[in-house]
Each structure stands twice: as structure tokens, then as C-alpha cells.
Design a protein around this motif. Structure first.
Motif, mmCIF file in Angstrom:
data_model
loop_
_atom_site.group_PDB
_atom_site.id
_atom_site.type_symbol
_atom_site.label_atom_id
_atom_site.label_comp_id
_atom_site.label_asym_id
_atom_site.label_seq_id
_atom_site.Cartn_x
_atom_site.Cartn_y
_atom_site.Cartn_z
ATOM 1 N N TRP A 89 0.850 -1.193 0.000
ATOM 2 C CA TRP A 89 0.000 0.000 0.000
ATOM 3 C C TRP A 89 0.885 1.243 0.000
ATOM 4 N N PRO A 90 0.346 2.388 -0.436
ATOM 5 C CA PRO A 90 1.148 3.613 -0.528
ATOM 6 C C PRO A 90 1.338 4.287 0.823
ATOM 7 N N GLY A 91 2.241 5.256 0.834
ATOM 8 C CA GLY A 91 2.476 6.027 2.046
ATOM 9 C C GLY A 91 3.687 5.534 2.806
ATOM 10 N N PRO A 92 3.988 6.169 3.928
ATOM 11 C CA PRO A 92 5.196 5.836 4.692
ATOM 12 C C PRO A 92 5.122 4.446 5.319
ATOM 13 N N LYS A 93 6.301 3.873 5.490
ATOM 14 C CA LYS A 93 6.419 2.541 6.100
ATOM 15 C C LYS A 93 7.634 2.556 7.015
ATOM 16 N N ILE A 94 7.401 2.537 8.305
ATOM 17 C CA ILE A 94 8.504 2.515 9.277
ATOM 18 C C ILE A 94 8.416 1.199 10.038
ATOM 19 N N TRP A 95 9.417 0.351 9.837
ATOM 20 C CA TRP A 95 9.354 -1.007 10.379
ATOM 21 C C TRP A 95 10.032 -1.062 11.743
ATOM 22 N N ASP A 96 9.398 -0.412 12.736
ATOM 23 C CA ASP A 96 9.844 -0.549 14.113
ATOM 24 C C ASP A 96 8.628 -0.438 15.024
ATOM 25 N N PHE A 97 8.858 -0.457 16.338
ATOM 26 C CA PHE A 97 7.745 -0.496 17.279
ATOM 27 C C PHE A 97 7.108 0.873 17.527
ATOM 28 N N TYR A 98 7.771 1.946 17.089
ATOM 29 C CA TYR A 98 7.243 3.290 17.305
ATOM 30 C C TYR A 98 6.624 3.850 16.026
ATOM 31 N N GLY A 99 7.446 4.066 15.014
ATOM 32 C CA GLY A 99 6.920 4.576 13.756
ATOM 33 C C GLY A 99 5.932 3.633 13.110
#
Length: 272
Positions: free
Chosen positions: A66-76
Motif C-alpha cells: 500500500w502507498p504512504g510511509p512505512k517505518i518497520w519498528d515499534f514506534y513509527g
């Protein structure tokens, strides 16, 4: 159980070449992954169909990003991943619906995505919106004769079981990635089968290590070098009657990725 591998739709990689490599590695199946909605065209559907037919590769599932931001951690990750963040939800629902239609052109009946960090608290103010969003996509998948599969990892098995029950659609299932349960510190994947086993329709062959701090995920590693107990995991899959494919995923690139995939194939074949 057959052994397959992920194939990623990519502007820089010819799809026919990728299917030829899958065949050369001795695989019979793959899951097709796409994170770029602009690639989901009739022209590409024709190319993929021709490539899979030429090389005799079954596409067992379409994994839709899917589009948009992707932060692969527990916060973002709480604020950016999947259908959980309300600010990105509408556009992502539309993208997943487009993905379902694209998969239908390929005759694919299992449709997979990460829903995001589904709240463990069913009274969370965001929970109802997530339920509605997933149901919207699942209902569209049903029109296309497809199952909607949750990719595991960002939620506990009980949370995943609860949202499946709360949505109540008959075409919901799970693509179980055993490493993701470990990378996110959510469950032992063998024990998770006691909770969600009856909904499992796909499996990723991937391994990983538990997180060592509260901010970052654990590390993905080559199959056999992590904390997934694959001998016990495969035995448990057999006990619950799973006879689908195991699709190898290795989250690196280059020659080392191919070596690790082939070694994973050897390990899994011995266990199966």
C-alpha cells in the motif's frame, strides 16, 4: 507441501526472467508481491500470465502493499503501517481493492497484506475503524472469489483471532510468517498454531531473532539460523492438516539471497 519463493514485481526486473529463475531453482510455486500500484496494469497481467505458463509456476497468492510511509519498528510502525493509521486508510483501502482486481485477472484466489499493529484492546477507539476497513477489502475480495489473508507479525495470535471473529466474513484467513511472530516479539509460531491454526492458508519460510530492545524489531536471518523451530513447526503443520505451500522469503538481495533460498529449500524438503 510444496516449496515456493517470493517473486517481487519491480520496474528494474523483468518478470519473465524472475519466473525462469524460480524454475531453475527447482520451485513449483511462488507468491507474487507488489508494492507499486502503477505496476498493476493489464499489460503486466498479460506478461505475468505468459511467464507463469511458460515456466509452469503456480502463483499461490498475491501479496499487495500500500502507498504512504512505512517505518518497520515499534514506534513509527504504530503510526504508518497497514490499515491501522486512519490518516492513510482510505487511500490504502482503494489500493488494496485495485490489488484484488489485479489478482483476479491472474486467477489468484488468495490475497495477502499487512493490516498493521492491530490494537490488543478491543475497546481502543481505533479498533472499530480497522474492523470496518478490513471488512471493506475482504468483501471486495469475496466478489472476486478470493480469500483475504492477514500477514502475521504485528499482532498477537489472540488479537488476530479476535478481529477475524469480530469481522465475521467467511473468506478471512492467515498467511503465517513464523519469523514475523519472533521479529515483533509477539509469539512462538509453533504455539501460535494452537490459537489460529484453523485459519492458516499460507506459510512463509523465514527465520529470525527476537528483539533485544523495545524500539527495534529483531533481525531476519537465513532459515535455520534463527529462533523458529522448523522441525517442530513443520510437524505441527502436518498435525493440523496443512497441505499448502511454504513460500521462502529472504529479506536481502544478491548472490547471498539466492544461496540462502536454496539452502532453505533443502532444509524444508528434508523436514517435509
Amino acid at each position: 507441501m510444496r516449496i515456493g519463493v517470493l517473486v517481487r514485481m519491480d520496474r528494474k526486473k523483468d518478470i519473465e526472467t524472475q519466473f525462469a529463475e524460480v524454475k531453475e531453482m527447482g520451485m513449483e510455486s511462488c507468491q507474487l508481491v507488489c508494492w507499486d500500484r502503477d505496476l498493476m496494469t493489464n499489460e503486466n497481467a498479460d506478461k505475468i500470465t505468459a511467464a507463469k505458463n511458460k515456466h509452469g509456476i503456480d502463483i499461490t497468492a498475491f501479496w499487495c502493499g500500500w502507498p504512504g510511509p512505512k517505518i518497520w519498528d515499534f514506534y513509527g510502525g504504530q503510526e504508518t503501517l497497514g490499515l491501522v493509521p486512519a490518516s492513510y486508510r482510505f487511500e490504502r483501502i482503494q489500493t488494496l481493492i485495485e490489488g484484488s482486481d489485479f489478482a483476479a485477472k491472474l486467477g489468484i484466489t488468495d490475497f495477502v497484506t499487512h493490516v498493521g499493529f492491530i490494537p490488543e484492546n478491543p475497546y481502543d477507539s481505533n479498533y472499530f475503524g480497522i474492523v470496518h476497513a478490513v471488512k471493506t477489502v475482504a468483501d471486495h475480495c469475496a466478489v472476486n472469489g478470493q480469500n483475504f489473508l492477514f500477514e502475521t507479525g504485528q499482532e498477537t495470535p489472540v488479537t488476530l483471532l479476535r478481529i477475524i471473529q469480530d469481522i465475521g466474513a467467511t473468506n478471512l484467513g492467515i498467511n503465517l510468517d513464523p519469523a514475523n511472530f519472533i521479529l515483533y516479539g509477539k509469539a512462538n509460531p509453533v504455539d501460535a498454531l494452537d490459537v489460529i491454526g484453523k485459519y492458516v492458508m499460507g506459510i512463509h519460510g523465514k527465520d529470525g531473532l527476537y528483539p533485544t530492545d523495545g524500539h527495534s524489531l529483531g533481525n531476519e536471518v537465513a532459515l535455520g539460523q534463527g529462533k523458529v523451530n522448523f522441525p517442530l513447526f513443520i510437524e505441527r503443520l502436518k498435525e493440523i492438516g496443512y497441505n499448502g505451500d511454504i513460500t521462502i522469503e529472504r529479506e536481502i538481495t544478491g548472490d547471498e539471497q539466492k544461496r540462502d533460498i536454496l539452502e532453505a529449500k533443502k532444509i524444508l524438503e528434508q523436514l517435509i
